[in-house]
Design an enzyme around this catalytic site. Structure first.
Site, PDB file in Angstrom:
ATOM      1  N   CYS A 199       0.876  -1.178   0.000  1.00 29.16           N
ATOM      2  CA  CYS A 199       0.000   0.000   0.000  1.00 29.16           C
ATOM      3  C   CYS A 199       0.912   1.225   0.000  1.00 29.16           C
ATOM      4  CB  CYS A 199      -0.989  -0.006   1.163  1.00 29.16           C
ATOM      5  SG  CYS A 199      -0.295   0.278   2.799  1.00 29.16           S
TER       6      CYS A 199
ATOM      7  N   ARG B 205      -3.343  -0.501   5.560  1.00 26.88           N
ATOM      8  CA  ARG B 205      -3.905  -1.590   4.761  1.00 26.88           C
ATOM      9  C   ARG B 205      -2.971  -2.775   4.584  1.00 26.88           C
ATOM     10  NH1 ARG B 205      -5.368   1.940  -0.329  1.00 26.88           N
ATOM     11  NH2 ARG B 205      -3.430   2.899   0.377  1.00 26.88           N
TER      12      ARG B 205
ATOM     13  N   ASP C  16      -7.522   4.014   0.944  1.00 28.50           N
ATOM     14  CA  ASP C  16      -6.789   4.312   2.166  1.00 28.50           C
ATOM     15  C   ASP C  16      -7.697   4.921   3.239  1.00 28.50           C
ATOM     16  OD1 ASP C  16      -4.800   4.764   4.006  1.00 28.50           O
ATOM     17  OD2 ASP C  16      -3.517   5.899   2.638  1.00 28.50           O
TER      18      ASP C  16
END
Length: 146
Positions: free
Chosen positions: A9, A15, A117
């Protein structure tokens, strides 16, 4: 056969560490190793507080985690690279163009679903991201034979 899976990520604090932990747990006693890295990693930081809280509420511990920056060596050492957003595919390929055949969305089996996000968006965003990650990880684990 995949031996080393990498989850990517941006900051490597929300994440990707969540997906790393969930996928590692889903694969159980498999010989497959799972790690993560960030495109613009917050190197050395632990899992972001809200992400850690959601993980803990689901029975997981992320205390030992430290973010790391994605490098071409990490890409080269990985058999399968799972990213959160379509733009991340191109960013990984800028680092290592030869990786094209091994970079996929984590949400590939959910109609190429992106997982956006949740950083600085409140706990509800983290709960939503965790649910999407959990769903995607479950699909990958089944396809990897677990």
């Amino acid at each position: 056969m995949f031996k080393k899976i990498l989850v990517v990520c941006v900051g490597n604090i929300c994440r990707s560490p969540t997906a790393e932990l969930l996928l590692r747990n889903a694969l159980g006693q498999s010989a497959i190793t799972v790690s993560s890295a960030g495109l613009s990693a917050r190197v050395g930081e632990g899992v972001e507080a809200s992400a850690r809280q959601v993980l803990e509420e689901h029975g997981h511990c992320a205390e030992a985690f430290k973010a790391r920056q994605l490098t071409s060596d990490i890409v080269n050492d990985s058999d399968l690279i799972l990213v959160m957003e379509k733009t991340h595919v191109n960013q990984v390929l800028k680092i290592a163009s030869h990786a094209r055949g091994k970079v996929f969305l984590l949400g590939k089996w959910q109609s190429e679903r992106e997982i956006h996000d949740p950083y600085r968006q409140g706990k509800a965003a983290f709960i939503h991201a965790h649910a999407l990650i959990e769903d995607a990880v479950s699909s990958w684990a089944k396809r990897l034979g677990h």
